[in-house]
Design a protein around this motif. Structure first.
Motif, mmCIF file in Angstrom:
data_model
loop_
_atom_site.group_PDB
_atom_site.id
_atom_site.type_symbol
_atom_site.label_atom_id
_atom_site.label_comp_id
_atom_site.label_asym_id
_atom_site.label_seq_id
_atom_site.Cartn_x
_atom_site.Cartn_y
_atom_site.Cartn_z
ATOM 1 N N TYR A 94 0.827 -1.190 0.000
ATOM 2 C CA TYR A 94 0.000 0.000 0.000
ATOM 3 C C TYR A 94 0.872 1.255 0.000
ATOM 4 C CZ TYR A 94 -4.170 -2.763 0.956
ATOM 5 O OH TYR A 94 -5.202 -3.652 0.870
ATOM 6 N N ILE A 95 0.515 2.186 -0.872
ATOM 7 C CA ILE A 95 1.175 3.494 -0.873
ATOM 8 C C ILE A 95 0.630 4.334 0.276
ATOM 9 C CG2 ILE A 95 1.642 5.568 -2.227
ATOM 10 C CD1 ILE A 95 2.924 3.011 -3.324
ATOM 11 N N TYR A 96 -0.653 4.168 0.538
ATOM 12 C CA TYR A 96 -1.307 4.884 1.635
ATOM 13 C C TYR A 96 -1.800 3.860 2.658
ATOM 14 C CZ TYR A 96 -1.643 8.459 -2.034
ATOM 15 O OH TYR A 96 -1.368 9.338 -3.058
ATOM 16 N N GLU A 97 -1.397 4.029 3.900
ATOM 17 C CA GLU A 97 -1.874 3.173 4.983
ATOM 18 C C GLU A 97 -2.734 4.026 5.904
ATOM 19 O OE1 GLU A 97 1.161 0.999 6.915
ATOM 20 O OE2 GLU A 97 1.927 0.087 5.067
ATOM 21 N N LEU A 98 -4.029 3.709 5.942
ATOM 22 C CA LEU A 98 -4.971 4.529 6.691
ATOM 23 C C LEU A 98 -5.508 3.779 7.895
ATOM 24 C CD1 LEU A 98 -7.110 5.931 3.717
ATOM 25 C CD2 LEU A 98 -5.089 6.968 4.762
ATOM 26 N N PRO A 99 -5.737 4.481 8.993
ATOM 27 C CA PRO A 99 -6.441 3.851 10.117
ATOM 28 C C PRO A 99 -7.885 3.558 9.728
ATOM 29 C CG PRO A 99 -6.118 6.192 10.523
ATOM 30 C CD PRO A 99 -5.343 5.864 9.286
#
Length: 224
Positions: A94-99
């Motif tokens: 993942y390029i973006y890791e979001l909660p």
């Protein structure tokens, strides 16, 4: 002399007869054992084929297991009814890791803004939100971008009219969001989008005069 000749002849006859019987016996043994040898060979070939098929089946199972592990897993909580992405990607990162809370906000805004669009249309909305989050002129969180207000007016119409809170997130939206989080961006850097058919005329006039038009996809026009 005559007796010796007869005795010799009898002995030769006996020897000849014995040899003949031995040869016949060998032929009988060969004839009787040949079917058994053929059967043994056939069984060996079948056993080899069975082992090869078992190896192929095991390889197929391993490939299927790898495919299942690399797919996106969706877990739905019975208490909160929130959907979250919960799987390790074997070959992709993942390029973006979001909660979880941020991921829920992203999926809801994509569903409410592009619920009637195809998967690429949903991906584009996710791209715009992520583009804003990484742009210095916008908030640096998903929630900050989605709930941002300009002069008291929400940036995204589903937030202002309440539809954001009422949508059911589709599997297609989840797939589109996952693609965006993995780094797939087809937005050409877009920071704005609008549905001209439903937008306020003054708002669209501002878009046309102050932004760079990029392209249209489905019911949305994209700008930066």
């Amino acid at each position: 002399m005559y007796r010796k000749s007869v005795s010799l002849l009898v002995m030769l006859s006996i020897v000849f007869l014995s040899c003949f019987c031995c040869i016949r016996g060998l032929n009988f043994v060969r004839l009787y054992t040949e079917p058994a040898e053929m059967l043994t060979l056939k069984l060996w070939e079948l056993d080899e084929k069975a082992r090869e098929r078992e190896k192929e089946w095991m390889l197929e199972e391993q490939m299927r297991a790898i495919g299942e592990e690399s797919m996106l897993g969706i877990v739905e909580s019975a208490s909160s009814k929130q959907r979250i992405i919960d799987v390790c990607i074997l070959e992709q990162e993942y390029i973006y890791e979001l909660p979880e809370e941020e991921l829920e906000v992203l999926m809801r805004i994509v569903e409410s803004e592009a619920g009637t669009e195809d998967e690429e249309g949903k991906l584009l909305v996710a791209n715009v939100v992520l583009n804003r989050m990484t742009d210095a002129q916008f908030p640096d969180t998903i929630a900050g971008v989605v709930f941002q207000k300009e002069k008291g007016i929400a940036q995204f119409s589903p937030v202002s009219d309440g539809t954001y809170y009422q949508v059911d997130i589709s599997d297609e939206t989840v797939r589109a969001v996952e693609r965006a989080l993995l780094g797939e961006d087809i937005s050409q850097g877009a920071l704005y989008f609008a549905a001209r058919k439903y937008a306020d005329n003054n708002k669209m006039k501002w878009f046309d005069e102050n932004l760079s038009y990029l392209f249209v996809h489905g019911g949305h026009e994209f700008f930066k």
